[in-house]
Design a protein around this motif. Structure first.
Motif, mmCIF file in Angstrom:
data_model
loop_
_atom_site.group_PDB
_atom_site.id
_atom_site.type_symbol
_atom_site.label_atom_id
_atom_site.label_comp_id
_atom_site.label_asym_id
_atom_site.label_seq_id
_atom_site.Cartn_x
_atom_site.Cartn_y
_atom_site.Cartn_z
ATOM 1 N N ILE A 39 -3.558 -13.534 -5.822
ATOM 2 C CA ILE A 39 -2.515 -12.492 -5.714
ATOM 3 C C ILE A 39 -2.239 -11.909 -7.103
ATOM 4 C CG2 ILE A 39 -0.092 -12.051 -5.129
ATOM 5 C CD1 ILE A 39 -0.291 -14.368 -3.113
ATOM 6 N N ILE A 45 8.941 -3.936 3.899
ATOM 7 C CA ILE A 45 8.123 -4.979 4.521
ATOM 8 C C ILE A 45 6.674 -4.569 4.379
ATOM 9 C CG2 ILE A 45 7.589 -6.125 6.694
ATOM 10 C CD1 ILE A 45 10.497 -5.419 7.500
ATOM 11 N N SER A 46 5.911 -5.386 3.714
ATOM 12 C CA SER A 46 4.533 -4.988 3.480
ATOM 13 C C SER A 46 3.666 -6.209 3.278
ATOM 14 C CB SER A 46 4.485 -4.075 2.264
ATOM 15 O OG SER A 46 3.192 -3.598 2.111
ATOM 16 N N PHE A 47 2.386 -5.976 3.159
ATOM 17 C CA PHE A 47 1.442 -7.071 3.054
ATOM 18 C C PHE A 47 0.741 -7.085 1.708
ATOM 19 C CE2 PHE A 47 2.112 -6.240 7.439
ATOM 20 C CZ PHE A 47 2.219 -7.494 7.998
ATOM 21 N N GLY A 48 1.435 -6.741 0.708
ATOM 22 C CA GLY A 48 0.837 -6.859 -0.610
ATOM 23 C C GLY A 48 0.175 -5.603 -1.093
ATOM 24 N N ASN A 49 0.659 -4.495 -0.681
ATOM 25 C CA ASN A 49 0.062 -3.260 -1.170
ATOM 26 C C ASN A 49 0.875 -2.736 -2.344
ATOM 27 O OD1 ASN A 49 2.341 -2.534 0.120
ATOM 28 N ND2 ASN A 49 1.499 -0.630 0.886
ATOM 29 N N ASP A 50 0.425 -1.610 -2.849
ATOM 30 C CA ASP A 50 1.146 -1.038 -3.969
ATOM 31 C C ASP A 50 1.968 0.162 -3.532
ATOM 32 O OD1 ASP A 50 -1.179 0.178 -3.307
ATOM 33 O OD2 ASP A 50 -1.520 1.023 -5.275
ATOM 34 N N ASN A 51 2.294 0.176 -2.251
ATOM 35 C CA ASN A 51 3.006 1.339 -1.724
ATOM 36 C C ASN A 51 4.406 1.474 -2.298
ATOM 37 O OD1 ASN A 51 0.831 1.549 -0.175
ATOM 38 N ND2 ASN A 51 1.763 0.799 1.692
ATOM 39 N N ASP A 59 4.657 -5.053 -7.232
ATOM 40 C CA ASP A 59 3.841 -5.269 -6.037
ATOM 41 C C ASP A 59 4.542 -6.298 -5.165
ATOM 42 O OD1 ASP A 59 1.699 -4.997 -4.399
ATOM 43 O OD2 ASP A 59 0.222 -5.933 -5.705
ATOM 44 N N TYR A 88 3.650 -9.328 -1.860
ATOM 45 C CA TYR A 88 2.716 -9.918 -0.903
ATOM 46 C C TYR A 88 3.540 -10.625 0.161
ATOM 47 C CZ TYR A 88 -0.618 -13.118 1.153
ATOM 48 O OH TYR A 88 -1.374 -13.815 2.057
ATOM 49 N N TYR A 89 3.423 -10.185 1.410
ATOM 50 C CA TYR A 89 4.226 -10.745 2.494
ATOM 51 C C TYR A 89 5.697 -10.821 2.109
ATOM 52 C CZ TYR A 89 0.805 -12.109 5.996
ATOM 53 O OH TYR A 89 -0.135 -12.094 6.992
#
Lengths: 195, 629
Positions: free
Chosen positions: A38, A70-76, A118, A120-121
């Motif tokens: 990560i 809520i995201s999965f580890g993106n750079d959004n 960033d 992650y989960y």
């Protein structure tokens, strides 16, 4: 219980960790086996921020206090979706890591702190970059309150500690930091500031 | 010197995925077009099916034949004389044959109604894709198969899926004068053809309950008269029958010389169609004729009529009064009558939009979807639709398909501003219309509301996410693609594990694509420098100077060799997500898939000592798939 799970120092021109510390004993095994990966993947975002000239570091810091999508580890969260047009970087990179060029040394030190870059989960990832291009990365716990100012202080203290290590004539630049003293101090800082 | 995974210049220049190629972009659009291709129902006589099964290996009916070979691409036959009089047509249309839309074949309308493509079915299809030994081992090929299944429309008895409304009904008849089996059947004749047509016209009377969204008047019946080309009398019978059918029943016919090269006797051997390119080309030509001479003119006629009667009137001054009018009709219409439902203006306009989309007139399709969005009246729609179906779903569908039309060609230039202010909010609005209803929707037939939501969201977001990748500026489009793929993952939330695995893998691909266009130019420049040092010698000499300085001062700050590309790619993230996808596959017990990905990831991480630690995921997965002892 610490709000941070994992801390890593990554060398300036490589992806190799110089120092790693597991700051929480409560993390599950399935997550701990991913932490170095990560942190490694977060380097893409750090480099993106590092060479950007048109935004200040304060914008990244402020994003930390507004909660995390809520995201999965993106750079959004900071550049991907929110402002995709600004992610192209600059053709004339600044050595000041995206900060406003300012003679005030305190501001410059503050500019080294990139804030939350960033996630992650839903576990936020914060970063700090030294003038020597060494990266400090913290992976935080998703269910603990986080104080941005304390994280900044933690990074600055570790930075000082790292500089002292660099000045050690027995330390070879770029090699792993194995000093138990260094480790103990980092953990002490974490215990004090990352609660 | 340790290599940074994915960030080295060599890795980037060698990576074919640096930009989604035009071919991939076209392929995505082609797959979307194929998934909504016109539906052709096939009804064939028992005589014909028996004859076909005796003539061809592995073919039991006309539906079987067209399903397997109906979308066959034209191949050049060595001996063109076999094509006889139609040779000029073949030469002329050789390239056109492959360029038109494809067809989707269904056995008949009754069977079509039974068809249902639920998320569970999709999971089974995914399972079959990954267990099929003939599948290509590349990630992209796997995903395209998955995408093809995933973008298929759902059940027919659903107002969201007007794309599944049949457009042509093929009524297939055997006109060979000599029955192949002496004990069997009388020859199909005019009376039989008429009965087939009557049965087709009356199908709605027989199955009223499921026919709410079918309008027989919008289906073009066409007779397919199969004859033996070696038998003159067979051809004459077919021609005569075609003329009679046209004169008496006003229905067009296609003459299909399917037994062109097969001698007609009881000892004739079955032939393998896949090896007989002549017959396959015959099928292609007939399908081409069906598309160009019958189907497309029929669709254009209907579209023109609907445009004049519905669209133009809505766009005129009358639209100001439309809402009041709509309210009035909503109160008076008998809402549950199937006839009313299929003929409702809203459905006709939607059908018009879908047909324009099928015919690749994306601009008109976009105008229709846009009009539907503007005129959407929840009160009226709720009165038309069955109670279990939410009117908001229909509005969401209009929003999504209008967005898809934009990407497919309704707008020639798509800017970042347009995406940010129009396209992305529209998608968000559509998903918000579907997802909040999850808690209030009752379950039916063993399916929970969540299943239904997931199916709708998957069918909406899968093409949208892929279309964002087709933009020429990946740096702009990829984050949106990632956003919507992640939305699918959130809604699935671990329930459809196999589908999720594909999406995790696709996320990795998205990150892999995300390279700043500025860096691409730089890489090209460096590539040129390999051939000619005259122009870019600066970069090379600078690197040499660096190495000299490093020798003098080993502690000098080292920025790495590929300074320019720093921060302009997401290769590390791509590798990380590939690793996560490998983990997800392993959790599903699909170790072959895990191994495939681990082999790719391992190459990228091989120079990083930390990645090889036996406490970390990479080593554990390698051990699990037997790559380390």
């Amino acid at each position: 219980m610490s709000s941070a799970q994992y801390f890593v120092i990554i060398a300036n021109d490589q992806d190799t960790p110089l120092y790693e510390a597991q700051l929480s004993s409560t993390s599950s095994n399935s997550v701990t086996e991913l932490y170095p990966f990560i942190a490694n993947s977060a380097l893409d975002i750090i480099e993106d921020l590092q060479w950007r000239t048109n935004s200040s570091s304060s914008s990244f810091s402020s994003s930390s206090s507004t909660g995390f999508p809520i995201s999965f580890g993106n750079d959004n969260g900071f550049n991907g979706i929110g402002n995709p047009g600004n992610t192209g970087g600059s053709s004339s990179p600044s050595l000041f890591f995206g900060a406003k060029q300012n003679n005030n040394s305190k501001d410059l030190l503050g500019a080294s702190y990139l804030g939350f870059i960033d996630h992650y989960y839903q576990s936020p990832i914060s970063a700090y970059i030294t003038f020597g291009n060494t990266k400090f990365i913290l992976i935080h716990s998703s269910n603990m309150p986080i104080n941005g100012n304390n994280i900044k202080v933690f990074y600055q203290l570790v930075h000082e500690l790292y500089l002292k290590t660099l000045m050690n004539p027995f330390y070879i630049n770029g090699s792993a930091i194995n000093s138990p003293m260094f480790d103990a101090k980092v953990r002490a800082f974490a215990a004090k500031y990352l609660i | 010197m340790v290599t940074v995974p994915g960030s080295s210049l060599q890795n980037i220049t060698n990576n074919n995925n640096i930009i989604m190629s035009d071919r991939d972009s076209k392929l995505t659009k082609q797959l979307i077009s194929d998934s909504v291709a016109p539906v052709v129902t096939i009804v064939s006589s028992d005589n014909l099916d028996a004859h076909l099964s005796k003539s061809f290996i592995g073919i039991s009916s006309m539906y079987d034949l067209l399903l397997k070979y109906g979308n066959h691409k034209y191949t050049r036959v060595a001996d063109d004389s076999l094509s006889g009089a139609k040779d000029t047509k073949i030469n002329k249309t050789k390239y056109e044959l492959d360029d038109l839309f494809t067809l989707r074949f269904a056995p008949n309308i009754k069977e079509l109604l039974k068809f249902k493509d639920s998320a569970d079915d999709l999971t089974k299809q995914v399972k079959s894709i990954i267990t099929n030994p003939s599948s290509n081992q590349s990630n992209i090929a796997y995903f395209h198969e998955f995408f093809q299944d995933g973008t298929k429309s759902m059940e027919l008895n659903n107002p969201l899926t007007t794309f599944n409304h049949p457009i042509v009904a093929l009524l297939c008849i055997d006109t060979t004068t000599t029955p192949i089996d002496q004990e069997q059947h009388s020859i199909d004749n005019y009376d039989y053809a008429r009965d087939l047509l009557v049965e087709f016209k009356n199908i709605k009377k027989k199955t009223t309950k499921l026919m709410n969204y079918i309008n027989v008047n919008d289906i073009l019946p066409v007779f397919l008269l199969c004859y033996n080309d070696n038998d003159r009398s067979s051809f004459e019978t077919a021609s005569k029958l075609a003329k009679t059918l046209k004169k008496q029943l006003f229905v067009e016919s296609l003459l299909f010389p399917i037994w062109k090269t097969v001698e007609h006797n009881t000892n004739a051997q079955c032939i393998n169609l896949s090896e007989n390119s002549d017959i396959l080309n015959n099928i292609t030509i007939q399908m081409y004729n069906l598309k160009t001479q019958l189907m497309t003119p029929f669709m254009y006629r209907k579209i023109q009529y609907w445009q004049e009667s519905i669209l133009n009137s809505r766009k005129s001054l009358q639209r100001f009064f439309f809402k009041k009018f709509a309210k009035a009709t909503a109160q008076t219409s008998s809402s549950n009558s199937p006839t009313v439902m299929a003929a409702e203006e809203e459905f006709l306009l939607r059908k018009m939009a879908d047909w324009c989309f099928i015919l690749k007139d994306f601009k008109l399709a976009y105008i229709c979807y846009d009009q539907l969005i503007k005129d959407f009246n929840p009160t009226k729609m709720s009165s038309i639709l069955p109670k279990i179906f939410k009117a908001q779903y229909l509005q969401a569908s209009h929003l999504i398909w209008s967005t898809i039309s934009i990407f497919m060609g309704a707008q020639t230039i798509i800017t970042g501003k347009m995406i940010k202010s129009d396209i992305d909010p529209n998608i968000q609005k559509a998903i918000d219309l579907v997802v909040p209803n999850c808690e209030h929707t009752s379950s039916s037939g063993g399916r929970t509301a969540r299943d239904e939501i997931f199916e709708i969201v998957l069918h909406f977001l899968l093409p949208i996410s892929e279309l964002f990748l087709t933009l020429s500026d990946e740096w702009l489009g990829v984050p949106y693609s990632i956003k919507w793929y992640e939305r699918i993952l959130q809604i699935s939330n671990g329930k459809y594990f196999l589908i999720e695995c594909f999406i995790w893998e696709r996320l990795s691909y998205c990150y892999d694509l995300r390279v700043d266009p500025k860096v691409v130019q730089h890489v090209k420049l460096l590539n040129l420098s390999g051939d000619d040092n005259s122009n870019t010698g600066v970069i090379l000499s600078k690197n040499n100077n660096d190495s000299v300085c490093n020798d003098l001062n080993p502690n000098k700050l080292n920025w790495g060799n590929d300074l320019v590309i720093k921060g302009h790619h997401r290769k590390r993230k791509a590798n990380f997500f590939k690793l996560l996808a490998a983990k997800k596959w392993a959790q599903c017990g699909e170790l072959e898939q895990t191994k495939r990905l681990i082999l790719q990831v391992d190459k990228e991480y091989k120079d990083l000592a930390f990645a090889q630690r036996n406490t970390l995921l990479l080593y554990k997965l390698k051990k699990q798939v037997g790559l380390v002892s």
